[in-house]
Design an enzyme around this catalytic site. Structure first.
Site, PDB file in Angstrom:
ATOM      1  N   SER A  64     106.068 -20.419  17.263  1.00 10.28           N
ATOM      2  CA  SER A  64     104.440 -20.969  17.141  1.00 10.28           C
ATOM      3  C   SER A  64     103.829 -19.906  17.005  1.00 10.28           C
ATOM      4  O   SER A  64     103.890 -18.622  17.314  1.00 10.28           O
ATOM      5  CB  SER A  64     104.171 -21.956  18.416  1.00 10.28           C
ATOM      6  OG  SER A  64     102.882 -22.490  17.988  1.00 10.28           O
TER       7      SER A  64
HETATM    8  C1  LIG Z   1     101.365 -22.355  12.684  1.00  9.39           C
HETATM    9  S1  LIG Z   1     101.685 -23.199  14.347  1.00  9.39           S
HETATM   10  C2  LIG Z   1     100.198 -24.222  14.530  1.00  9.39           C
HETATM   11  C3  LIG Z   1      98.830 -23.435  14.674  1.00  9.39           C
HETATM   12  C4  LIG Z   1      97.881 -24.244  15.564  1.00  9.39           C
HETATM   13  N1  LIG Z   1      97.319 -25.318  14.604  1.00  9.39           N
HETATM   14  C5  LIG Z   1      96.722 -23.483  16.182  1.00  9.39           C
HETATM   15  O1  LIG Z   1      95.702 -23.550  15.938  1.00  9.39           O
HETATM   16  O2  LIG Z   1      97.401 -22.500  16.956  1.00  9.39           O
HETATM   17  C6  LIG Z   1     102.707 -24.421  13.789  1.00  9.39           C
HETATM   18  C7  LIG Z   1     103.055 -25.201  14.959  1.00  9.39           C
HETATM   19  O3  LIG Z   1     103.942 -26.725  14.360  1.00  9.39           O
HETATM   20  C8  LIG Z   1     104.609 -26.987  15.297  1.00  9.39           C
HETATM   21  N2  LIG Z   1     105.469 -28.022  14.760  1.00  9.39           N
HETATM   22  C9  LIG Z   1     106.874 -27.437  14.189  1.00  9.39           C
HETATM   23  N3  LIG Z   1     107.469 -28.646  13.888  1.00  9.39           N
HETATM   24  C10 LIG Z   1     106.772 -29.846  14.272  1.00  9.39           C
HETATM   25  C11 LIG Z   1     106.888 -31.134  14.129  1.00  9.39           C
HETATM   26  N4  LIG Z   1     107.952 -31.747  13.796  1.00  9.39           N
HETATM   27  N5  LIG Z   1     105.798 -31.802  14.671  1.00  9.39           N
HETATM   28  C12 LIG Z   1     104.733 -31.356  15.061  1.00  9.39           C
HETATM   29  N6  LIG Z   1     104.555 -30.133  15.297  1.00  9.39           N
HETATM   30  C13 LIG Z   1     105.646 -29.242  14.749  1.00  9.39           C
HETATM   31  C14 LIG Z   1     105.284 -25.900  15.957  1.00  9.39           C
HETATM   32  O4  LIG Z   1     105.488 -26.129  17.233  1.00  9.39           O
HETATM   33  C15 LIG Z   1     104.064 -24.881  15.924  1.00  9.39           C
HETATM   34  O5  LIG Z   1     103.285 -25.036  17.122  1.00  9.39           O
END
Ligand SMILES: C[S@@+](CC[C@H](N)C(=O)[O-])C[C@H]1O[C@@H](n2cnc3c(N)ncnc32)[C@H](O)[C@@H]1O
Length: 385
Positions: free
Chosen positions: A89
């Site tokens: 993340s």
């Molecule tokens: C780049 S980060 C998001 C950044 C966030 N929007 C912020 O403001 O900090 C990507 C996120 O997508 C989540 N993620 C990955 N697969 C996912 C899924 N199947 N459903 C929902 N979230 C998911 C990860 O756990 C991670 O926290």
């Protein structure tokens, strides 16, 4: 009790908002005040940098306000995968986040769904902009959701957060006016279309192979989502469903037969240098590949790039010998990988060397295809075959 940080961070946040405005990523007073009012160090108390050996080094953001209030992605969570730790993340670089919110044309009263809560920073920006009752965000990682909920609450924000697979959206609160996906998907889950109000917009990172794709801004029509890829390229971490999906299967076969050596005039790193060509290569048949580099032991600079497919097929392309606009390569195994890149490059030239905004995507309940210039024109490539 007011601490020194409480006194200091607002000036840093305001400066970040000013910088984003100067860079053109913020184009409205409303988003400027959202950035200026959001304590990123509270939502991201600890971040991780990778050193030259690949090891992650943690740092407390409250000790480095200049670094946390900067246009920089911050890795916020790691997961152990055998002998290495992977980033699972991050808090997306605010410039990209604000640019996406601008592209999504968010207005007062819009009900929003975010896929990928992560640190909660984007949920905080949205809550400032729209009011937290209109903001919904899901993340597959329950621990991250719990932390984001606690931290958002300490700054007085209570958006609806849910720990679940974002591929299902969040049907209980649908329909939404806007959907933003902050993790990349190989195809668009139809649930997102179903949960988007007619006339609504979704901004989604479509990625199949590494770097093969881009953000697509999709409009909700009666029976489909449809729109174009954004002119500027961006990339998010891939959506994960469970650990088994994330770990790339190792090559199961040793490449057989004689190595095949020749030269190519297509420059060797399209996933960095010409991503439309790389996306076209993916669309016309590049299998799932891992990309690697051969490093010069003396200075650790890459001397060759490698592609490896699951059937053991590989290609190694020299990065150094560019004197005559051709690069030596060696291929092994049953699937000739580089000819797919060469065909994609030829196609791209034949199409008039298009940039991203000539490419579009249509998503229906049954099928999804990428097109150039118009949805039902001569050139269409399925994402679902
Ligand atoms: C780049 S980060 C998001 C950044 C966030 N929007 C912020 O403001 O900090 C990507 C996120 O997508 C989540 N993620 C990955 N697969 C996912 C899924 N199947 N459903 C929902 N979230 C998911 C990860 O756990 C991670 O926290």
């Amino acid at each position: 009790m007011t601490t020194t940080i409480d006194l200091k961070w607002p000036a840093h946040a305001r400066r970040l908002a000013d910088q984003l405005q100067q860079a053109g990523d913020i184009r409205s007073a409303a988003w400027h005040s959202a950035v200026a009012a959001t304590p990123r160090h509270v939502l991201v108390p600890r971040a991780y940098d990778q050193d030259h050996t690949g090891a992650w080094i943690g740092w407390d953001t409250a000790d480095h306000l200049d670094r946390v209030y900067a246009a920089q992605t911050l890795v916020t969570a790691l997961e152990s995968r055998g002998d290495y730790e992977a980033s699972i993340s991050s808090s997306t670089t605010p410039g990209l986040m604000l640019r996406m919110l601008d592209q999504l044309d968010v207005h007062d009263g819009h009900k929003m769904l975010e896929i990928g809560t992560g640190s909660g920073y984007n949920a905080a920006l949205l809550s400032h902009r729209l009011g937290d009752d209109l903001v919904h965000s899901v993340d597959v990682d329950a621990e991250l959701v719990g932390l984001a909920r606690e931290r958002l609450a300490t700054i007085g924000l209570h958006p609806t957060l849910a720990a679940q697979d974002g591929a299902d959206g969040l049907p209980d609160h649908a329909p939404y006016d806007r959907i933003i996906a902050t993790c990349a998907v190989p195809t668009v889950p139809w649930a997102w279309a179903e949960q988007l109000r007619h006339g609504g917009l979704a901004l989604i990172d479509i990625k199949r192979n590494f770097n093969a794709g881009n953000l697509a801004l999709l409009h909700r029509h009666q029976d489909c989502l449809q729109g174009r890829f954004t002119a500027r390229w961006a990339s998010f971490m891939a959506m994960r469903h469970n650990q088994a999906d994330d770990v790339q299967a190792p090559a199961t076969h040793q490449p057989g037969g004689e190595p095949r050596s020749r030269a190519t005039d297509v420059s060797p790193r399209p996933w960095e240098d010409n991503r439309v060509v790389w996306f076209l290569a993916d669309l016309i048949g590049m299998p799932s590949v891992t990309i690697g580099y051969v490093l010069d032991p003396a200075n650790r600079q890459p001397t060759a790039a490698t592609l490896t497919a699951a059937d053991g097929s590989t290609v190694e392309i020299s990065l150094t010998d560019t004197s005559i606009g051709s690069w030596p390569l060696v291929e092994h195994g049953p699937t000739p990988l580089w000819p797919i890149v060469e065909r994609a490059h030829e196609l791209w030239r034949d199409l008039g060397s298009p940039g991203w905004s000539r490419l579009g995507l249509t998503v229906t309940a049954d099928t999804q295809w990428v097109w150039i210039d118009e949805p039902h024109g001569k050139h269409q490539w399925s994402l679902t075959n």
